[in-house]
Scaffold this motif. Structure first.
Motif, PDB file in Angstrom:
ATOM      1  N   SER A  31       0.843  -1.197   0.000  1.00 51.32           N
ATOM      2  CA  SER A  31       0.000   0.000   0.000  1.00 51.32           C
ATOM      3  C   SER A  31       0.881   1.250   0.000  1.00 51.32           C
ATOM      4  O   SER A  31       1.878   1.328   0.715  1.00 51.32           O
ATOM      5  N   GLY A  32       0.494   2.229  -0.771  1.00 51.67           N
ATOM      6  CA  GLY A  32       1.234   3.481  -0.850  1.00 51.67           C
ATOM      7  C   GLY A  32       2.033   3.639  -2.128  1.00 51.67           C
ATOM      8  O   GLY A  32       2.262   4.764  -2.587  1.00 51.67           O
ATOM      9  N   TYR A  33       2.452   2.498  -2.720  1.00 52.81           N
ATOM     10  CA  TYR A  33       3.249   2.569  -3.948  1.00 52.81           C
ATOM     11  C   TYR A  33       2.410   2.989  -5.150  1.00 52.81           C
ATOM     12  O   TYR A  33       2.875   3.712  -6.025  1.00 52.81           O
ATOM     13  N   LEU A  34       1.166   2.518  -5.200  1.00 52.42           N
ATOM     14  CA  LEU A  34       0.312   2.834  -6.343  1.00 52.42           C
ATOM     15  C   LEU A  34       0.080   4.334  -6.461  1.00 52.42           C
ATOM     16  O   LEU A  34       0.124   4.892  -7.568  1.00 52.42           O
ATOM     17  N   SER A  35      -0.168   4.998  -5.340  1.00 50.06           N
ATOM     18  CA  SER A  35      -0.400   6.447  -5.386  1.00 50.06           C
ATOM     19  C   SER A  35       0.831   7.183  -5.897  1.00 50.06           C
ATOM     20  O   SER A  35       0.709   8.148  -6.665  1.00 50.06           O
ATOM     21  N   LEU A  36       2.018   6.739  -5.501  1.00 50.75           N
ATOM     22  CA  LEU A  36       3.249   7.373  -5.977  1.00 50.75           C
ATOM     23  C   LEU A  36       3.456   7.130  -7.468  1.00 50.75           C
ATOM     24  O   LEU A  36       3.903   8.015  -8.200  1.00 50.75           O
ATOM     25  N   ILE A  37       3.123   5.926  -7.923  1.00 50.14           N
ATOM     26  CA  ILE A  37       3.252   5.610  -9.353  1.00 50.14           C
ATOM     27  C   ILE A  37       2.300   6.468 -10.172  1.00 50.14           C
ATOM     28  O   ILE A  37       2.686   7.065 -11.191  1.00 50.14           O
ATOM     29  N   ASN A  46      -7.741  -7.248  -6.597  1.00 47.05           N
ATOM     30  CA  ASN A  46      -7.405  -6.608  -5.330  1.00 47.05           C
ATOM     31  C   ASN A  46      -8.644  -5.864  -4.861  1.00 47.05           C
ATOM     32  O   ASN A  46      -9.194  -5.048  -5.597  1.00 47.05           O
ATOM     33  N   SER A  47      -9.098  -6.149  -3.655  1.00 44.35           N
ATOM     34  CA  SER A  47     -10.362  -5.584  -3.194  1.00 44.35           C
ATOM     35  C   SER A  47     -10.352  -4.060  -3.200  1.00 44.35           C
ATOM     36  O   SER A  47     -11.338  -3.423  -3.597  1.00 44.35           O
ATOM     37  N   GLN A  48      -9.254  -3.452  -2.775  1.00 48.76           N
ATOM     38  CA  GLN A  48      -9.190  -1.991  -2.723  1.00 48.76           C
ATOM     39  C   GLN A  48      -9.201  -1.386  -4.126  1.00 48.76           C
ATOM     40  O   GLN A  48      -9.847  -0.363  -4.361  1.00 48.76           O
ATOM     41  N   TRP A  49      -8.496  -2.019  -5.050  1.00 51.05           N
ATOM     42  CA  TRP A  49      -8.484  -1.525  -6.428  1.00 51.05           C
ATOM     43  C   TRP A  49      -9.844  -1.726  -7.082  1.00 51.05           C
ATOM     44  O   TRP A  49     -10.303  -0.874  -7.844  1.00 51.05           O
ATOM     45  N   ASP A  50     -10.493  -2.853  -6.793  1.00 49.22           N
ATOM     46  CA  ASP A  50     -11.834  -3.105  -7.337  1.00 49.22           C
ATOM     47  C   ASP A  50     -12.805  -2.018  -6.899  1.00 49.22           C
ATOM     48  O   ASP A  50     -13.584  -1.495  -7.713  1.00 49.22           O
ATOM     49  N   ILE A  51     -12.761  -1.668  -5.617  1.00 50.43           N
ATOM     50  CA  ILE A  51     -13.652  -0.631  -5.086  1.00 50.43           C
ATOM     51  C   ILE A  51     -13.362   0.711  -5.735  1.00 50.43           C
ATOM     52  O   ILE A  51     -14.272   1.439  -6.146  1.00 50.43           O
ATOM     53  N   ASP A 105      -3.923   5.307  -2.106  1.00 47.33           N
ATOM     54  CA  ASP A 105      -3.948   4.510  -3.341  1.00 47.33           C
ATOM     55  C   ASP A 105      -5.323   4.552  -3.993  1.00 47.33           C
ATOM     56  O   ASP A 105      -5.434   4.729  -5.219  1.00 47.33           O
ATOM     57  N   GLN A 106      -6.364   4.381  -3.191  1.00 49.27           N
ATOM     58  CA  GLN A 106      -7.719   4.357  -3.739  1.00 49.27           C
ATOM     59  C   GLN A 106      -8.108   5.706  -4.322  1.00 49.27           C
ATOM     60  O   GLN A 106      -8.715   5.782  -5.402  1.00 49.27           O
ATOM     61  N   TRP A 107      -7.768   6.782  -3.623  1.00 52.61           N
ATOM     62  CA  TRP A 107      -8.122   8.118  -4.111  1.00 52.61           C
ATOM     63  C   TRP A 107      -7.455   8.388  -5.447  1.00 52.61           C
ATOM     64  O   TRP A 107      -8.109   8.818  -6.397  1.00 52.61           O
ATOM     65  N   TRP A 108      -6.184   8.104  -5.539  1.00 60.83           N
ATOM     66  CA  TRP A 108      -5.458   8.346  -6.778  1.00 60.83           C
ATOM     67  C   TRP A 108      -5.985   7.478  -7.921  1.00 60.83           C
ATOM     68  O   TRP A 108      -6.155   7.941  -9.050  1.00 60.83           O
ATOM     69  N   LEU A 109      -6.222   6.203  -7.644  1.00 54.41           N
ATOM     70  CA  LEU A 109      -6.706   5.302  -8.687  1.00 54.41           C
ATOM     71  C   LEU A 109      -8.073   5.735  -9.189  1.00 54.41           C
ATOM     72  O   LEU A 109      -8.329   5.734 -10.405  1.00 54.41           O
ATOM     73  N   SER A 110      -8.959   6.122  -8.282  1.00 53.18           N
ATOM     74  CA  SER A 110     -10.301   6.555  -8.691  1.00 53.18           C
ATOM     75  C   SER A 110     -10.262   7.830  -9.519  1.00 53.18           C
ATOM     76  O   SER A 110     -10.903   7.926 -10.575  1.00 53.18           O
ATOM     77  N   VAL A 111      -9.522   8.816  -9.057  1.00 52.51           N
ATOM     78  CA  VAL A 111      -9.452  10.094  -9.778  1.00 52.51           C
ATOM     79  C   VAL A 111      -8.795   9.904 -11.139  1.00 52.51           C
ATOM     80  O   VAL A 111      -9.301  10.404 -12.163  1.00 52.51           O
ATOM     81  N   PHE A 112      -7.690   9.174 -11.177  1.00 51.81           N
ATOM     82  CA  PHE A 112      -6.977   8.960 -12.442  1.00 51.81           C
ATOM     83  C   PHE A 112      -7.846   8.173 -13.428  1.00 51.81           C
ATOM     84  O   PHE A 112      -7.935   8.522 -14.605  1.00 51.81           O
ATOM     85  N   ALA A 113      -8.491   7.117 -12.940  1.00 48.73           N
ATOM     86  CA  ALA A 113      -9.341   6.298 -13.812  1.00 48.73           C
ATOM     87  C   ALA A 113     -10.546   7.095 -14.298  1.00 48.73           C
ATOM     88  O   ALA A 113     -10.923   7.016 -15.480  1.00 48.73           O
TER      89      ALA A 113
END
Length: 208
Positions: A3-9, A112-117, A169-177
């Motif tokens: 956790s934490g790496y996805l947001s940085l990426i 991944n449950s968090q990424w799915d959400i 991670d979730q915030w970044w993935l949602s906004v970017f997607a």
């Protein structure tokens, strides 16, 4: 991936895209200085935290709160503000519901449950909103509330943790997607519209 790496990426990818001239497509209304300030403050605040009684708050949680508050303040019209708040409440409740559902029945997890959400929430906000600032505000409010709900019933080592690496991670993935899907859908719509217009013009020319 920890956790934490996805947001940085995703932060790094976003910076590269903006430097390559994609900024106006993703967030046209925000200046370059504003985006630079956001990136720097995120990198700093994601490493800082405060503890008040039994609540451990990563300062990036406060940053997301200020972002949503700033967008709401800048939004014109009381009805529009209320609409964004209602979508944020919906996303917060949906976030909490999906989190509990996937914890009870892991067979529903795709990867991944968090990424799915995060991806599901991004698709919901794409359906409900198109404007970049509205999408960011709605998702931010949703994650602020969802994280608060989750922290309230699932303390870690006796502390209610807000704004942890999973939240980031979730915030970044949602906004970017959400922004990427919106851009792709709008481009496809414009392409189809142009193709139909050209076809109609050619058809009219043939009839003449």
């Amino acid at each position: 991936m920890n956790s934490g790496y996805l947001s940085l990426i995703l932060l790094s990818i976003t910076m590269i895209l903006f430097a390559s001239g994609w900024k106006d497509l993703y967030v046209r209304s925000i200046s370059h200085k504003g985006m630079l300030l956001f990136f720097v403050s995120w990198l700093v605040l994601s490493r800082l935290a405060i503890t008040v009684r039994h609540v451990h708050v990563q300062l990036v949680y406060v940053e997301v709160f200020l972002i949503s508050l700033g967008i709401l303040y800048a939004t014109r019209g009381f009805i529009h503000k209320l609409h964004l708040l209602s979508i944020g409440l919906l996303l917060g409740s949906l976030h909490f519901l999906l989190q509990q559902l996937l914890e009870m029945d892991p067979i529903l997890i795709v990867r991944n449950s968090q990424w799915d959400i995060a991806l599901l929430l991004s698709m919901v906000v794409v359906i409900l909103q198109r404007k970049a600032s509205d999408q960011i505000a709605a998702l931010s409010i949703g994650y602020l509330l969802g994280d608060m709900y989750q922290a309230g019933i699932h303390p870690v080592n006796g502390y209610h943790q807000l704004g942890n690496a999973m939240f980031q991670d979730q915030w970044w993935l949602s906004v970017f997607a959400a922004r990427t899907v919106t851009i792709v859908v709008q481009a496809a719509y414009q392409g189809c519209r142009s193709a139909i217009r050209n076809w109609m013009e050619r058809k009219g020319g043939w009839r003449k």
